[in-house]
Design a protein around this motif. Structure first.
Motif: not given
Length: 424
Positions: A257-263, A291-302
């Protein structure tokens, strides 16, 4: 029974719901609230995002309101949740319902100061929302007592089982009075749930407003059959088509997840990540920005599959398919909330064929194919949307793979590595 007024809720609580813009109950609320107000144990089964928190929260608030102040370190009503995010979300909802009343609600979860949490419990709490591990820590410190707890709620009980909390639940139950009202809520119904219900519920009313494991009707589902090495490129292409909308991307491992977020950041997206290696403060800040839209993509585990209630999430991507099929239902339930529409897009590499088969068995349907050709060993319908054939397929992810039903024999692709290596 079509409104809160006729349900037997206190007028002050109905007024508070009106102030919150809530005038019509959802089906799970219509089914569960009257039984709960009558003091019955309840097993509630409903899709995620259908108002389960208010289904148990409203009768909790209504009944606890007349009990007077709790004794020091004691609790009137206890809600157990499997993750920090879900516990926090539940507490926020309960605090909104009790705004302007003398009832006190607090949340105790790991990753935060246990000393500060102990201090908040000293004078007694009306409604306590907790994760099992942190609650046991507080019980061991004698910072909280449950002998006067009249109400117990197990939320997302199926994930409690998935995460191995059954022994923790039994340890907690020893501190609870035998005479209490218990409610259990879940979106799926694994076999062990019946055992859990027999252990904790007394002649419960079963309220089921949708088949267990069924995804919300307004979620448009699709799957791309794609080589593992091509997943990141396809994700970037798809995200690029809706940069102004919120997207949640699920990976299987913390590292992945962290690696994908950085890419994704490198590709120009405003992205963040939440997973087990993040501190609670980091996770809270990431969720707030999302939630506030400052970040548009959130990468997460379960860790984010339950309790993430952000109605603006329009797209959910299963970058890695979950190895617990019920988690797919909870993941995609993060979109199409509060009556909105949403899209759930899954990527399936050759070594994930087993996961996809298990998911489709839980769903009791085949997920429509957006692109690629089904890997050998999986029966799928024809592509519903006429998606192109550019990726995936029985030729290892190159264009021009054999299409289902055209008489060509597909070769079985080589299986990939271990499950821990599947995340990008």
């Amino acid at each position: 029974m079509t409104n809160f007024t006729t349900m037997g809720l206190p007028k002050s609580l109905v007024t508070r719901l009106t102030e919150m813009g809530l005038t019509e109950p959802t089906p799970i609320q219509v089914g569960a609230i009257p039984f709960a107000l009558a003091g019955r144990d309840v097993m509630g089964l409903a899709q995620t995002g259908t108002g389960k928190t208010a289904a148990f929260g409203l009768p909790l608030v209504a009944q606890i309101s007349g009990l007077g102040r709790p004794a020091p370190k004691s609790v009137r009503g206890l809600v157990l949740a499997p993750t920090r995010e879900l516990a926090t979300q539940i507490a926020e909802t309960l605090k909104a319902l009790t705004l302007g009343s003398p009832l006190k609600t607090t949340v105790v979860v790991g990753g935060q100061s246990i000393n500060a949490q102990s201090k908040r419990l000293e004078k007694g709490i009306d409604l306590l929302v907790a994760t099992p591990g942190r609650l046991i820590d507080l019980i061991d410190r004698r910072a909280v007592r449950l002998d006067e707890c009249s109400f117990l709620v197990l939320d997302e009980a199926d994930q409690m089982l998935d995460m191995g909390f059954i022994h923790a639940l039994r340890q907690i139950s020893r501190h609870l009075p035998a005479k209490r009202q218990t409610m259990l809520f879940s979106a799926t119904m694994p076999k062990l749930m019946e055992e859990l219900s027999r252990e904790y519920l007394n002649d419960p009313e079963k309220v089921q407003v949708s088949p267990p494991g069924k995804a919300a009707d307004k979620i448009e589902q699709s799957v791309h059959f794609i080589a593992k090495a091509e997943k990141s490129k396809l994700l970037i292409e798809l995200l690029d088509a809706h940069r102004d909308e919120l997207a949640l991307v699920f990976g299987r491992t913390k590292h992945g997840a962290e690696k994908l977020m950085k890419s994704l950041e490198k590709a120009g997206f405003a992205a963040a990540s939440i997973h087990g290696n993040k501190s609670q403060g980091q996770r809270d800040r990431a969720l707030k920005a999302f939630r506030e839209g400052q970040v548009r993509v959130l990468v997460a585990t379960d860790v984010a599959a339950r309790g993430l209630d952000i109605p603006a999430v329009r797209h959910v991507y299963n970058f890695d398919l979950p190895n617990v099929p019920e988690n797919y239902v909870h993941r995609i339930g993060r979109t199409a909330r509060a009556g909105r529409e949403g899209a759930a897009i899954a990527f399936c590499a050759p070594d994930e064929i087993g996961e996809l088969k298990a998911i489709q068995k839980v769903l009791k349907m085949s997920i429509p194919v957006a692109s690629g050709t089904a890997w050998a060993g999986l029966d799928t319908p024809d592509r519903s949307g006429g998606g192109n054939q550019r990726r995936g397929g029985g030729n290892g992810g190159k264009p021009g793979g054999a299409k289902p039903g055209n008489g060509n024999r597909r070769r079985r692709p080589a299986r990939g590595g271990s499950s821990s290596a599947r995340a990008a």
